[in-house]
Enzyme design. Sequence first.
Site, short mmCIF file in Angstrom:
data_model
loop_
_atom_site.label_atom_id
_atom_site.label_comp_id
_atom_site.label_asym_id
_atom_site.label_seq_id
_atom_site.Cartn_x
_atom_site.Cartn_y
_atom_site.Cartn_z
N GLU A 299 0.85 -1.19 0.00
CA GLU A 299 0.00 0.00 0.00
C GLU A 299 0.89 1.24 0.00
O GLU A 299 1.92 1.26 0.66
CB GLU A 299 -0.83 -0.06 1.30
N ASP B 105 14.01 -0.96 13.83
CA ASP B 105 14.86 -0.03 13.05
C ASP B 105 14.20 1.34 13.10
O ASP B 105 13.94 1.97 12.08
CB ASP B 105 14.98 -0.53 11.60
#
Length: 295
Positions: free
Chosen positions: A100, A204
């Site tokens: 998306e 991260d």
Amino acid sequence: MSTETQAQYQFIDKIIQHHVGENTEVKDLEFFYGGNFNLAVRVQLKNSDEYFIKWNQGDHQGLFDAEAKNLDLIGKTSSISVPSVMGTGTMEEKEYLMMECIPSGEKAANYWVDFGEKLALLHKNTSESGHGLDYTNFIGAAPQINTWNQNGIAFFIEHRLRNQLVRAIYDRKIDAELEAKFETLFEKLPSLLPNEKSALIHGDLWSGNAMTNPQGLITLVDPACYYGFREAELAFTTMFGGFDESFYEAYHANFPIEKGFHERIPLYNLYPLLVHVNLFGEGYLPAVKKIVDSY
Ligand code: ADP
């Protein structure tokens, strides 16, 4: 249009046709050439649907399959928004991930508070298997070995620090003297870190992976998730800065952490620093040495 651009258009067209079907005409493409080894493009179709496709030259096998699993895992918790995955695959010997598209918005007034609350919610997800994950994934281009361990500190030492340390020693970036200091530090770590139960973390979390969606709120991209120390995640956010104080206040109000966190930040950040030494070079070594020397 150059031959190379034409080839890229055709490549993207094939992926779109494979996942969305035929008769899907591409209206607009916006390429992203990040600092990393991946290439990316935002695709808009004639019917206005938008997708985001990342790909590489097929030289990091399994990287996008892992990233798709990471996104699905975080998505399933319904705690914090991530792009939904359309699929992964190999096309013209390149590997890709189609997802998306998250158009960028302006930060809402409550962006940071909302982000802090949602990250706390994500971190409330734990695993009975302890620290780890069911599969190997990647932080940047570096593989993350996620073999389960009930002991969080043992997991952090073996699969985060030592794993990167071994690679740096092999590449002759770290010498025997520094290696010995690491071994001494490993012995001390159980008395320096709280051995909390595992939390599902993004893994991260720097500002480049925190997008602002059209509602003005957080959408996380590019996870390197695993069940680990949530303090490691909070420490990571301080590495390159950019997170507002209200983010931390909202997080702590929803999921308090043990006192003394600020002193522990450098210990957790040894992991991303070692990853940086291995991926980007010895420029990050002085920071590593400074932390190890201070223990
Ligand atoms: P890499 O793995 O190469 O570091 P990222 O996944 O971090 O790539 O993406 C690079 C940049 O592309 C992000 O900082 C963000 O601005 C943008 N981006 C990533 N995913 C999407 C998405 N699904 N929709 C829109 N933009 C995205």
